[in-house]
Design an enzyme around this catalytic site. Sequence first.
Site, PDB file in Angstrom:
ATOM      1  N   LYS A  89    -168.552  86.603   6.298  1.00  0.00           N
ATOM      2  CA  LYS A  89    -169.932  86.254   6.665  1.00  0.00           C
ATOM      3  C   LYS A  89    -170.163  86.252   8.174  1.00  0.00           C
ATOM      4  O   LYS A  89    -171.262  86.542   8.647  1.00  0.00           O
ATOM      5  CB  LYS A  89    -170.282  84.885   6.089  1.00  0.00           C
ATOM      6  CG  LYS A  89    -170.347  84.850   4.567  1.00  0.00           C
ATOM      7  CD  LYS A  89    -171.549  85.586   4.038  1.00  0.00           C
ATOM      8  CE  LYS A  89    -171.693  85.437   2.541  1.00  0.00           C
ATOM      9  NZ  LYS A  89    -172.773  86.295   2.013  1.00  0.00           N
ATOM     10  N   GLU A  99    -179.833  80.390   4.495  1.00  0.00           N
ATOM     11  CA  GLU A  99    -179.560  79.831   3.173  1.00  0.00           C
ATOM     12  C   GLU A  99    -178.065  79.970   2.945  1.00  0.00           C
ATOM     13  O   GLU A  99    -177.417  80.826   3.546  1.00  0.00           O
ATOM     14  CB  GLU A  99    -180.334  80.610   2.105  1.00  0.00           C
ATOM     15  CG  GLU A  99    -179.655  81.890   1.600  1.00  0.00           C
ATOM     16  CD  GLU A  99    -179.471  82.968   2.652  1.00  0.00           C
ATOM     17  OE1 GLU A  99    -180.255  83.006   3.619  1.00  0.00           O
ATOM     18  OE2 GLU A  99    -178.516  83.763   2.525  1.00  0.00           O
ATOM     19  N   SER A 118    -162.557  88.875   0.635  1.00  0.00           N
ATOM     20  CA  SER A 118    -163.707  88.508   1.466  1.00  0.00           C
ATOM     21  C   SER A 118    -163.619  87.129   2.105  1.00  0.00           C
ATOM     22  O   SER A 118    -164.222  86.879   3.135  1.00  0.00           O
ATOM     23  CB  SER A 118    -164.984  88.600   0.632  1.00  0.00           C
ATOM     24  OG  SER A 118    -164.856  87.789  -0.521  1.00  0.00           O
TER      25      SER A 118
END
Lengths: 393, 256
Positions: A89, A111, A377
């Site tokens: 991210k 969010e 990830s």
Amino acid sequence: MNYFVNEKGYYGDFGGAYIPEMLYPNVEELRQNYLKIIGDADFQKEFHHLLKDYVGRPSPLYLAQRLSKKYNANIFLKREDLNHTGAHKINNTIGQILLAEKLGKKRIIAETGAGQHGVATATVCALRGLECVVYMGEIDIQRQAPNVARMKMLGAKVVSAVSGSKTLKDATNEAMRDWINNPVDTHYIIGSVVGPHPYPDMVSVFQSVISEETKKQLTEQTGSDQPDYVLACVGGGSNAMGMFYHFINDENVKLIAVEAGGKGVDTGFSAATTFLGKEGVLHGSRSILMQTEDGQVVEPHSVSAGLDYPGIGPQHAHLFKTSRAKYVSITDDEALDAGLLCTQMEGIIPAIESAHALAYLEKMKFTGGENVVVCLSGRGDKDMDTYMKHFGL
Amino acid sequence: MNRINKIFKEKKNNILSIYYTAGYPGLGDTVTIAAALEKAGADMLEIGFPYSDPVADGPVIQASSKLSLDQGMDLNLLFEQLKELRKTVTIPVLLMGYVNPVLQYGVERFCKACAEVGVDGCIVPDLPMVEYEEFYKETFLKYGLSNIFLVTPQTSVERIHKIDSLSNGFIYLLSSSATTGQNLQVSDTTEAYFTRIAAMDLNNPTMIGFGISSKETFDKACKYANGGIIGTAFVKSIAAGNLEENIETFMAGFRS
């Protein structure tokens, strides 16, 4: 076949910008400026400097020896879990915070589902000294307590989304409402390849560093930049799009996107969008989403908060519809088992999201010698509570 | 002539439009409310069809939508209910809702159903002008439906002209860039925005909405536009108690 966005903001039949007029100026401002800003040499220099020295890129491409032996293929793990803040991210939030600064924004909203994007956003806001508000579903706040504490420590305000399913979808609604009510000074850092154009393209461009590095690393390690398979988990789909990006036009590379099957695709507790969904509009773009016959959005379910989303990004919808990528699903239990297996065979505790991608290896048949890249990830620290409960640790 | 065009031709100003959510507070109240509002002096109705993810709405309208959905409202049922409406109601009726339920119902089928039950126009806030023009305009026009666009203080002059050229009913001016249920504050900046639009000599009449909750705020809106639209304040007023009495009391406040 063009798999990328066209000048109108569409990927084939999907994409666009279905937003109320209140958001039009914000989204238009982004649309008109993002490519120019991202393409600027100074921007690129700063982006890559921060990715290298702050995030810790390039992330390794690790040939997992014992998993390779087990599956009879060369299993490479793209180690996004080793990034600062523990997931892919941060690649996107670094890019978007620099963009927000160039646009003169003073306040950042985001969010978050699992909390990884919230933490990554709170981190870059702390880094650049910008106000940060993160919307998170009430249920996710409960199941991801360590990430909530991290965001608060980083100076962000965490706002509980109490409508609907009280998860990621509702956090996204609340963030969009905030943006509608604060249209001038606020930038909304969307964490996935969803939302109105240009977000899906912008986020995938920032995440494409994953596949860009993978190609170089594969060449060094195997002599070719073309693996046989590339696997990644898909909620909204940002790590998958970053992992697929530079392979999309290599038609001999098979792309596999792994969705969250939850308790099983037929149980009513699932987030397997391509199995259960149909074409529609959610959060500003035309894509595939889980919905009733009447067009009401269906509450998804997944053990992984990061995959607990009823839609997928429009580029994924296009890759699915054109069969360029294969979309499969893995249940909660299969993912948790794969997470434990990876931990015990490779000494790496994966995020439950990433464990979905790993779990699909069990369903594949290899003849030996195939090169397979799995996007790891994120790391599993945030999921320890779930792992502990499930395995009675 | 479309009922919307007719009302603006006949009345020109002080037009009072009321928004309410279909199937709220009771699933079967949709037509009862319409009739009571017309009787009490409303000039136009905006009936909301509920959606699970209404991002442009504040908490009051969102909660009414949720209750309506929980009670079983859907577009099929709404059109069934609306078949009754034109037996008693003669004022213009608009449907307001989000694009996804319309897409799932089918745009052509939706527009046809609207025309059959006497709906005059639609407000679909997350259907932007460019998407409307490219994909839906032809169908809306075929069935004689007005599509109403929103304009905010941030909408550019050029875009307002484009919206005007695509409109055939009225233009919905938001008092501020906000979700529903905020209070109308006519600051210098808002006044400048309203005055700027009034001076643009648009082809379509204008209505001001979002934040109108009282006679005072309605009068302010009418100073700058052909009328005002009340949503949240009305939805709040019918939450409990006798529906027809509540409506009569609420509307009496605007006649005084």
